[in-house]
Design a protein around this motif. Structure first.
Motif, PDB file in Angstrom:
ATOM      1  N   ASP A 404       0.839  -1.198   0.000  1.00  0.00           N
ATOM      2  CA  ASP A 404       0.000   0.000   0.000  1.00  0.00           C
ATOM      3  C   ASP A 404       0.879   1.256   0.000  1.00  0.00           C
ATOM      4  O   ASP A 404       1.512   1.595   1.000  1.00  0.00           O
ATOM      5  CB  ASP A 404      -0.902  -0.020   1.242  1.00  0.00           C
ATOM      6  CG  ASP A 404      -1.965   1.067   1.209  1.00  0.00           C
ATOM      7  OD1 ASP A 404      -1.651   2.186   0.750  1.00  0.00           O
ATOM      8  OD2 ASP A 404      -3.100   0.811   1.652  1.00  0.00           O
ATOM      9  N   GLU A 406       0.047   4.472  -0.126  1.00  0.00           N
ATOM     10  CA  GLU A 406      -0.420   5.541   0.757  1.00  0.00           C
ATOM     11  C   GLU A 406      -0.062   5.252   2.210  1.00  0.00           C
ATOM     12  O   GLU A 406       0.347   6.154   2.956  1.00  0.00           O
ATOM     13  CB  GLU A 406      -1.929   5.727   0.607  1.00  0.00           C
ATOM     14  CG  GLU A 406      -2.341   6.287  -0.753  1.00  0.00           C
ATOM     15  CD  GLU A 406      -3.835   6.525  -0.844  1.00  0.00           C
ATOM     16  OE1 GLU A 406      -4.536   6.313   0.183  1.00  0.00           O
ATOM     17  OE2 GLU A 406      -4.307   6.903  -1.932  1.00  0.00           O
ATOM     18  N   LYS A 407      -0.222   4.019   2.615  1.00  0.00           N
ATOM     19  CA  LYS A 407       0.111   3.641   3.989  1.00  0.00           C
ATOM     20  C   LYS A 407       1.604   3.790   4.248  1.00  0.00           C
ATOM     21  O   LYS A 407       2.021   4.283   5.302  1.00  0.00           O
ATOM     22  CB  LYS A 407      -0.338   2.206   4.269  1.00  0.00           C
ATOM     23  CG  LYS A 407      -0.174   1.786   5.724  1.00  0.00           C
ATOM     24  CD  LYS A 407      -0.765   0.404   5.964  1.00  0.00           C
ATOM     25  CE  LYS A 407      -0.610  -0.004   7.437  1.00  0.00           C
ATOM     26  NZ  LYS A 407      -1.181  -1.348   7.686  1.00  0.00           N
ATOM     27  N   GLU A 409       3.679   5.826   2.719  1.00  0.00           N
ATOM     28  CA  GLU A 409       4.002   7.247   2.764  1.00  0.00           C
ATOM     29  C   GLU A 409       3.587   7.865   4.095  1.00  0.00           C
ATOM     30  O   GLU A 409       4.309   8.710   4.650  1.00  0.00           O
ATOM     31  CB  GLU A 409       3.310   7.970   1.607  1.00  0.00           C
ATOM     32  CG  GLU A 409       3.661   9.448   1.486  1.00  0.00           C
ATOM     33  CD  GLU A 409       5.137   9.717   1.278  1.00  0.00           C
ATOM     34  OE1 GLU A 409       5.616  10.784   1.744  1.00  0.00           O
ATOM     35  OE2 GLU A 409       5.822   8.874   0.659  1.00  0.00           O
ATOM     36  N   LYS A 410       2.452   7.440   4.640  1.00  0.00           N
ATOM     37  CA  LYS A 410       2.005   7.952   5.940  1.00  0.00           C
ATOM     38  C   LYS A 410       2.971   7.522   7.044  1.00  0.00           C
ATOM     39  O   LYS A 410       3.300   8.327   7.940  1.00  0.00           O
ATOM     40  CB  LYS A 410       0.602   7.418   6.241  1.00  0.00           C
ATOM     41  CG  LYS A 410       0.008   7.923   7.560  1.00  0.00           C
ATOM     42  CD  LYS A 410      -0.260   9.425   7.502  1.00  0.00           C
ATOM     43  CE  LYS A 410      -1.143   9.917   8.640  1.00  0.00           C
ATOM     44  NZ  LYS A 410      -0.615   9.693   9.984  1.00  0.00           N
ATOM     45  N   ILE A 411       3.452   6.285   6.980  1.00  0.00           N
ATOM     46  CA  ILE A 411       4.433   5.807   7.958  1.00  0.00           C
ATOM     47  C   ILE A 411       5.707   6.637   7.880  1.00  0.00           C
ATOM     48  O   ILE A 411       6.280   7.024   8.902  1.00  0.00           O
ATOM     49  CB  ILE A 411       4.734   4.306   7.716  1.00  0.00           C
ATOM     50  CG1 ILE A 411       3.516   3.453   8.075  1.00  0.00           C
ATOM     51  CG2 ILE A 411       5.957   3.853   8.518  1.00  0.00           C
ATOM     52  CD1 ILE A 411       3.634   2.006   7.645  1.00  0.00           C
ATOM     53  N   LYS A 412       6.122   6.926   6.657  1.00  0.00           N
ATOM     54  CA  LYS A 412       7.329   7.742   6.473  1.00  0.00           C
ATOM     55  C   LYS A 412       7.154   9.132   7.071  1.00  0.00           C
ATOM     56  O   LYS A 412       8.042   9.642   7.777  1.00  0.00           O
ATOM     57  CB  LYS A 412       7.669   7.839   4.986  1.00  0.00           C
ATOM     58  CG  LYS A 412       8.939   8.619   4.696  1.00  0.00           C
ATOM     59  CD  LYS A 412       9.260   8.615   3.209  1.00  0.00           C
ATOM     60  CE  LYS A 412      10.562   9.370   2.934  1.00  0.00           C
ATOM     61  NZ  LYS A 412      10.911   9.342   1.477  1.00  0.00           N
ATOM     62  N   GLU A 413       6.035   9.755   6.785  1.00  0.00           N
ATOM     63  CA  GLU A 413       5.771  11.089   7.317  1.00  0.00           C
ATOM     64  C   GLU A 413       5.761  11.087   8.845  1.00  0.00           C
ATOM     65  O   GLU A 413       6.347  11.970   9.491  1.00  0.00           O
ATOM     66  CB  GLU A 413       4.434  11.605   6.787  1.00  0.00           C
ATOM     67  CG  GLU A 413       4.444  11.945   5.297  1.00  0.00           C
ATOM     68  CD  GLU A 413       3.066  12.358   4.801  1.00  0.00           C
ATOM     69  OE1 GLU A 413       2.130  12.420   5.639  1.00  0.00           O
ATOM     70  OE2 GLU A 413       2.919  12.605   3.593  1.00  0.00           O
ATOM     71  N   ASP A 414       5.087  10.103   9.426  1.00  0.00           N
ATOM     72  CA  ASP A 414       4.970  10.052  10.884  1.00  0.00           C
ATOM     73  C   ASP A 414       6.315   9.767  11.546  1.00  0.00           C
ATOM     74  O   ASP A 414       6.617  10.325  12.610  1.00  0.00           O
ATOM     75  CB  ASP A 414       3.955   8.978  11.290  1.00  0.00           C
ATOM     76  CG  ASP A 414       2.525   9.385  10.957  1.00  0.00           C
ATOM     77  OD1 ASP A 414       2.311  10.569  10.628  1.00  0.00           O
ATOM     78  OD2 ASP A 414       1.630   8.509  11.002  1.00  0.00           O
ATOM     79  N   SER A 417       8.665  12.837  11.251  1.00  0.00           N
ATOM     80  CA  SER A 417       8.199  13.966  12.064  1.00  0.00           C
ATOM     81  C   SER A 417       8.347  13.699  13.556  1.00  0.00           C
ATOM     82  O   SER A 417       8.268  14.621  14.367  1.00  0.00           O
ATOM     83  CB  SER A 417       6.733  14.268  11.750  1.00  0.00           C
ATOM     84  OG  SER A 417       5.892  13.234  12.243  1.00  0.00           O
TER      85      SER A 417
END
Length: 465
Positions: A404, A406-407, A409-414, A417
């Protein structure tokens, strides 16, 4: 190439001196130039395996002496050869530099779009994420396919132990996708002869490992009607056409060339020196008369990790000289060890790898204990500054196995950060790998000895065109 230029320069000087009646140089300088020319001739042959011929630069594919284990120990340089991989940076191998060094081509946006157009499918996430990042002649393969001409896939496995690790799955996951999308035959070479030559193993052990590893490969879901898995120890003696191609390659590659390409030394057994021709032979369709009916013009595509490229640079250089097609290649990055991206997983180090035989508890313990973290030393620092996904092994593994986009990419962002902690990232990986490996183990239990025999029996295959 610089040696070639220097050689030509000195040769021209001597030719000029010998063709003019007035010599403006002392005899001592002429003698020194002659000695330099002779030395350059020796150096040229050692580096290229070819005698110098005026006006004939050495083949580009043979200038690879910086690729062998003996030549890659310079500080700051990545070591990449068929047996060793180590990076000078914690981020891992610099693949852009490797493309330049090996002379391959980057898989760019244009090629990805063309693969999607020709196949009618969205590119595999290994392609989208740059896991398969480099190629040789992929456009020619697509050209042939667009003209309704089939091609075939060739990949392999060196069976050095009963258990494979998750890194070994990468070429087979991708190869299965290629087989399904293009509806083409696949040959899988099990180099049990190679492992006998390089490892402290008996022939019987190597052949047994071939059968066990074949079960893991079959468990990846390959179509038995399109797939031929073969042991070198068995097939070499059963296929005259295969062996004839081996001999053709052997005749056209010199000892100096294999020393330059692979870093062999005078103390290596002669089996190692001749083995590259055996790995080259499956690149030619005429090696499989039961599949292709003796055709010599069926193109071959080889998905493999880029450390195997030296074998196929040699193969591509030899192919036109023996009247056969050059194979095309798709190169993957390396699957990193748990301890970090500076080296690839090793089947000989149980703590560097997640094995396909590991239990859910073993997977959890290995990741929690050994997976290199890109996080900060304290929770407070991590929340403030975030983690580094370029070196964090748990995130790197997710780029391989979490489909996935999108998932991911969200893990990377979190994580970058600081919102996601290292322990939480490891938990995501554990929950991704545990069911994946459990499902593989269930499929493998269904693979019988009779199924292995069916896959490994020389026979016609069904495929498009």
């Amino acid at each position: 190439f610089l040696l070639f230029v220097e050689f030509v320069t000195v040769s021209f000087l001597l030719g000029y001196l010998s063709s003019n009646t007035i010599v403006l140089f002392p005899q001592a300088e002429i003698d020194a130039a002659v000695q330099l020319l002779l030395k350059l001739k020796v150096d040229y042959k050692q580096m290229t395996g070819q005698d110098y011929k005026a006006g004939c630069p050495p083949s580009e594919n043979l200038i690879v002496s910086n690729n062998g284990p003996a030549a890659d120990d310079c500080d700051g340089e990545d070591l990449v050869d068929p047996w060793n991989v180590s990076a000078s940076s914690t981020k891992g191998v610099d693949y852009d530099k490797l493309i330049v060094r090996f002379g391959s081509s980057k898989i760019d946006k244009e090629l990805l779009e063309r693969i999607e157009k020709v196949s009618g499918q969205r590119a595999h996430h290994f392609l989208r994420r740059g896991i398969f990042f480099s190629h040789r002649d992929m456009h020619q393969i697509l050209d042939a396919y667009e003209k309704h001409k089939s091609f075939y896939l060739y990949t392999g496995r060196g069976p050095s132990s009963e258990a494979m690790h998750v890194g070994h799955l990468i070429p087979f996951i991708f190869t299965k996708w290629l087989q399904d999308v293009f509806d083409i035959p696949l040959v899988v070479q099990m180099t049990d002869d190679e492992k006998y030559l390089w490892k402290d193993l008996t022939l019987e052990e190597c052949h047994r490992f071939t059968v066990e590893n074949a079960k893991d490969i079959i468990a990846c879901g390959f179509d038995v009607n399109k797939t031929f898995i073969f042991s070198d120890l068995d097939y070499m003696g059963a296929s005259p056409q295969f062996y004839r191609n081996v001999v053709k390659v052997q005749k056209h590659v010199t000892f100096n060339q294999v020393k330059g390409i692979f870093g062999f030394t005078d103390s290596d057994c002669i089996g190692k020196i001749s083995f590259p021709a055996i790995q080259a032979a499956p690149s030619f369709s005429s090696s499989f008369p039961q599949i292709f009916g003796g055709k010599k013009d069926v193109p071959c595509l080889i998905p493999c990790a880029i450390d195997q490229d030296p074998y196929f640079r040699m193969t591509r250089d030899v192919a036109p000289r023996i009247g056969l097609l050059k194979p095309a290649l798709l190169h993957s990055t390396f699957f990193p060890a748990l301890q970090g991206a500076q080296t690839k997983m090793s089947a000989s180090d149980p703590n560097s790898s997640i094995f396909l035989t590991d239990t859910p508890k073993q997977i959890k313990n290995k990741i929690n204990k050994h997976a290199f973290s890109g996080g900060k030393d304290t929770v407070e620092e991590h929340r403030k500054y975030g983690g580094n996904t370029e070196v964090d092994v748990s995130f790197l593994y997710l780029t391989f196995f979490l489909e996935d986009d999108e998932k991911l990419e969200k893990i990377k962002e979190d994580y970058t950060s600081g919102a996601l902690l290292t322990g939480e990232l490891k938990k995501i990986l554990i929950e991704t790998l545990q069911p994946m490996i459990a499902q593989h183990q269930e499929r493998r239990k269904q693979v019988t000895d009779e199924m292995v025999q069916q896959f490994m029996t020389p026979r016609p295959l069904n495929y498009k065109f």
